[in-house]
Write an enzyme that holds these catalytic residues in place. Structure first.
Site, PDB file in Angstrom:
ATOM      1  N   GLU A  40      -9.309   4.511   0.584  1.00 50.76           N
ATOM      2  CA  GLU A  40      -9.379   4.806   2.011  1.00 50.76           C
ATOM      3  C   GLU A  40      -8.284   5.773   2.461  1.00 50.76           C
ATOM      4  O   GLU A  40      -8.461   6.520   3.433  1.00 50.76           O
ATOM      5  CB  GLU A  40      -9.301   3.516   2.823  1.00 50.76           C
ATOM      6  CG  GLU A  40      -8.000   2.771   2.678  1.00 50.76           C
ATOM      7  CD  GLU A  40      -8.073   1.339   3.203  1.00 50.76           C
ATOM      8  OE1 GLU A  40      -7.156   0.953   3.939  1.00 50.76           O
ATOM      9  OE2 GLU A  40      -9.034   0.627   2.869  1.00 50.76           O
ATOM     10  N   HIS A  83      -8.466  -8.128   1.349  1.00 51.87           N
ATOM     11  CA  HIS A  83      -7.794  -6.858   1.593  1.00 51.87           C
ATOM     12  C   HIS A  83      -6.523  -7.122   2.389  1.00 51.87           C
ATOM     13  O   HIS A  83      -6.417  -8.135   3.079  1.00 51.87           O
ATOM     14  CB  HIS A  83      -8.708  -5.870   2.326  1.00 51.87           C
ATOM     15  CG  HIS A  83      -9.566  -5.068   1.405  1.00 51.87           C
ATOM     16  ND1 HIS A  83      -9.651  -3.695   1.450  1.00 51.87           N
ATOM     17  CD2 HIS A  83     -10.377  -5.453   0.388  1.00 51.87           C
ATOM     18  CE1 HIS A  83     -10.474  -3.268   0.508  1.00 51.87           C
ATOM     19  NE2 HIS A  83     -10.935  -4.323  -0.147  1.00 51.87           N
ATOM     20  N   GLU A  84      -5.555  -6.218   2.253  1.00 50.92           N
ATOM     21  CA  GLU A  84      -4.229  -6.392   2.864  1.00 50.92           C
ATOM     22  C   GLU A  84      -3.676  -7.780   2.533  1.00 50.92           C
ATOM     23  O   GLU A  84      -3.240  -8.528   3.401  1.00 50.92           O
ATOM     24  CB  GLU A  84      -4.272  -6.192   4.389  1.00 50.92           C
ATOM     25  CG  GLU A  84      -4.717  -4.816   4.834  1.00 50.92           C
ATOM     26  CD  GLU A  84      -6.231  -4.664   4.900  1.00 50.92           C
ATOM     27  OE1 GLU A  84      -6.720  -3.545   4.704  1.00 50.92           O
ATOM     28  OE2 GLU A  84      -6.912  -5.674   5.143  1.00 50.92           O
ATOM     29  N   GLU A 140       0.836  -1.199   0.000  1.00 51.43           N
ATOM     30  CA  GLU A 140       0.000   0.000   0.000  1.00 51.43           C
ATOM     31  C   GLU A 140       0.876   1.256   0.000  1.00 51.43           C
ATOM     32  O   GLU A 140       0.896   2.037   0.955  1.00 51.43           O
ATOM     33  CB  GLU A 140      -0.968  -0.028   1.181  1.00 51.43           C
ATOM     34  CG  GLU A 140      -1.959  -1.183   1.075  1.00 51.43           C
ATOM     35  CD  GLU A 140      -2.953  -1.231   2.223  1.00 51.43           C
ATOM     36  OE1 GLU A 140      -3.005  -0.280   3.019  1.00 51.43           O
ATOM     37  OE2 GLU A 140      -3.682  -2.239   2.333  1.00 51.43           O
ATOM     38  N   GLU A 152      -7.602  -5.932  -2.674  1.00 50.96           N
ATOM     39  CA  GLU A 152      -7.062  -4.579  -2.564  1.00 50.96           C
ATOM     40  C   GLU A 152      -5.622  -4.603  -3.080  1.00 50.96           C
ATOM     41  O   GLU A 152      -5.370  -4.232  -4.206  1.00 50.96           O
ATOM     42  CB  GLU A 152      -7.128  -4.127  -1.106  1.00 50.96           C
ATOM     43  CG  GLU A 152      -6.747  -2.689  -0.873  1.00 50.96           C
ATOM     44  CD  GLU A 152      -6.770  -2.349   0.602  1.00 50.96           C
ATOM     45  OE1 GLU A 152      -7.113  -1.221   0.940  1.00 50.96           O
ATOM     46  OE2 GLU A 152      -6.429  -3.234   1.428  1.00 50.96           O
TER      47      GLU A 152
END
Length: 668
Positions: A476, A451-452, A177, A470
């Site tokens: 976000e 996610h993650e 991310e 994600e």
């Protein structure tokens, strides 16, 4: 319809584009002859090189491994055999950005054996496609009975020339991310894949991997000059891969395009995965759009945990269901519905969530029943906090509960820099965990939204219940951090999205986030948010904003109309970090959709409509930044218009800074 073509051996030297230069050297060309792989033993060590036409892309590069005890599995080889073949089929995606995909390649399989010591065998499989090349290692069962500990992979990618690389760092706290940076290949450190490079020769390149099973993820490290080396993500004790008897690495992939847009419409990574193993996915999953009790928590209006501002309450859920039904959608995500949430949940890496017990102010069964009355299906949510020991104890019970309630999608989060026992998400431990949960979910008729998570390597072909993830810096970050800069959305289609679908969570209409944290906002326009439904591919797309921000907004109509399952995809124009224009044809109608967006610079886009059916007329329903709109001036203003067009026409769209637009071409 599938068309398998296997040519007899006598034709290989012509039809497969294969030749043997010397006793220890071979060449393999792609079906159209454009991409060529050269393999040879040099002083008993395997080397490979890659060319595109007359351009040398990869100069002779190393291959092999180092095993425990510093045993070298990269030299002292002799060739025991070499076989070539060709393969040609067209297969249909259950869902996807393109319905029918051609899988056409030529293959060279080289069997090696070391001359002395343990005389270990190693097979290297090469495939040459018209859109790139790939190879993988197969270590077959053999007389050596000990467990295999891979300490290092010696594969290098010795780029012939430098180029601009678009990269994010590897092995960092926030996994993948991060914002993409650009730098010369010669200046890179250790980076994640996909790694996209614009070479000095003008080619667009992307390094990645495919079909990652029971192995460590590959990152890339610059070793010298323009040479990149595979750097496998290790276990906590430093071992890279632990296996017994045999192993098969993931495919090391290199996609090659004449321009960056060709990388997006390359399906090489998917083609290197096994065919669909699930025959009933259509019975419980079809692509859709969804709303959610989610953005409110990120902007601080609600809390994940039980409080006087708790987001996941029965009352809020019923209100969201009412709005979702009123606007004609059928799926709703509710985060924070279960026991275990605390104000510091993301700080405690051994957090204990329950996956069956509801929070005090939330009645899961009641909300599900209320949703069914309104034709709304809930999306399940499991946040593990990366405490996989706790999650694996409860996962069957949690999945069984969803199956009992008729819930068919589960979003699974893994917030945390590391998993249990200090293992990294991208190491062999994480690889095996994410595959195990995916297969487990299929047993309960559940589609998965990670996610993650670990990066995508094309497993959605084999397990089409792997619908999205994600695995990048999403929407976000605009709610509570310094945010995503305007060029972020013109980079990720050429980088992160080359690996597979992304749950970016688009659709924010209140781009100034007036109900959120002071000073936090989206650096773009509503027109740009509309464009994301076409430029970012996912079979499930969120309408991420609060219901009240959609009320009475004419631009909501585009979000109602735009599908999430496509028959075809075309990249009309684009430059990494600057702009992209994408057109996609709806799988279930004759309509086309277009999305275009720009970085911080305003841009006039003049789009040729030659992709439309030449025998048809269309109504172009246009949603684009209003005059004078950009990320700082009236960013929510959208100009909506209609005009009749044909394939011989062009369409001019004026985009504000950090702006965009979207068009539905409705066939008349």
């Amino acid at each position: 319809m599938k068309n398998y073509l296997v040519l007899p051996a006598v034709l290989f030297s012509i039809a497969v584009g294969y030749s043997q230069k010397t006793k220890n050297a071979y060449e393999l060309a792609s079906p159209n002859g454009k991409n060529t792989i050269k393999f040879e033993l040099v002083k008993n060590a395997p080397k490979y090189a890659v060319s595109h036409g007359k351009t040398e892309v990869i100069s002779p590069s190393d291959m092999g491994f180092v095993l425990k005890g510093n045993e070298d599995l990269s030299s002292n080889f002799e060739i025991k055999g070499a076989k070539t073949s060709t393969f040609d089929e067209t297969w249909e995606q259950v869902w996807g950005e393109k319905k029918n995909i051609r899988n056409h390649y030529n293959q060279l399989v080289v069997d090696l054996q070391q001359k002395t010591g343990n005389k270990r065998k190693l097979q290297i499989q090469f495939r040459a496609f018209d859109d790139g090349v790939a190879f993988r290692y197969v270590y077959p069962k053999q007389n050596v009975k000990d467990s295999i500990f891979i300490m290092d992979e010696k594969t290098t990618f010795n780029l012939k020339e430098d180029g601009k690389a678009w990269w994010i760092p590897a092995n960092r706290e926030n996994r993948d991310e991060y914002l993409f940076n650009d730098a010369p290949v010669s200046k890179l450190d250790t980076v994640l894949t996909p790694l996209t490079i614009e070479s000095k020769s003008g080619l667009a390149l992307s390094f990645h991997e495919a079909n990652l099973i029971d192995f460590a993820s590959m990152t890339l490290v610059n070793t010298k000059g323009t040479e990149l080396k595979s750097d496998l993500v290790p276990w906590a004790d430093g071992v890279k891969v632990r296996v017994k008897d045999s192993f098969t690495s993931s495919w090391r992939t290199l996609q090659i395009g004449e321009n960056p847009g060709e990388l997006i419409t390359s399906y090489l990574v998917l083609n290197l995965n096994e065919p669909n193993k699930l025959k009933n996915t259509n019975s419980y999953f079809k692509p859709y759009k969804y709303l959610g009790i989610w953005w409110g928590m990120h902007i601080g209006k609600y809390t994940f945990w039980e409080s006087d501002k708790q987001g996941a309450t029965t009352k809020h859920a019923e209100e969201y269901i009412d709005f979702t039904a009123k606007e004609g959608f059928h799926h709703l995500l509710i985060e924070g519905w279960n026991k275990g949430w605390t104000p510091g949940w993301y700080e405690n890496r051994m957090h204990m969530f329950s996956f069956t017990k509801s929070a005090d102010n939330f009645d899961l069964e009641k909300v599900v029943e209320y949703g069914k009355k309104k034709n709304i299906e809930l999306i399940g949510y499991h946040e593990t906090g990366s405490n996989l020991i706790n999650y694996l104890k409860e996962v069957d019970e949690g999945f069984a509960l969803y199956k009992k309630l008729g819930i068919h999608t589960v979003k699974i989060g893994h917030v945390g820099s590391k998993l249990n026992m200090k293992q990294m998400h991208f190491g062999q431990f994480g690889v095996n965990y994410f595959r195990y949960i995916l297969e487990k979910a299929a047993q309960y008729d559940l589609a998965v939204l990670y996610h993650e998570s670990i990066k995508d390597t094309g497993e959605r072909r084999t397990y089409p219940n792997m619908v999205s993830r994600e695995a990048a810096r999403g929407q976000e970050y605009n709610a509570w951090s310094e945010g995503n800069p305007p060029n972020h959305l013109s980079i990720i289609p050429f980088t992160r999205l080359l690996s597979g679908p992304m749950d970016f969570t688009p659709g924010i209409f209140d781009v100034e986030v007036k109900q959120g944290y002071p000073g936090k906002r989206i650096q773009g326009t509503v027109g740009q948010q509309l464009a994301l439904y076409v430029t970012i591919y996912s079979p499930i797309q969120m309408l991420a904003d609060l219901p009240e921000n959609y009320e009475g907004k004419p631009a909501l109509q585009f979000l109602k109309d735009v599908p999430t399952d496509w028959e075809d995809t075309k990249i009309l124009e684009g430059k990494i970090g600057e702009y992209i224009t994408t057109a996609r044809k709806d799988r279930n109608s004759a309509d086309w959709y277009l999305g275009t967006l720009t970085n911080e610079n305003p841009r006039n886009v003049n789009v040729s409509l030659s992709f439309l059916d030449p025998n048809a007329t269309y109504e172009a329903q246009i949603y684009v930044d209003a005059e004078g709109t950009d990320q700082k001036h009236n960013p929510e203003a959208v100009a909506i218009s209609k005009k009749t067009v044909k394939s011989t026409d062009s369409l001019k769209l004026n985009l504000g800074g950090a702006g965009g637009g979207a068009v539905r071409f409705k066939k008349l």
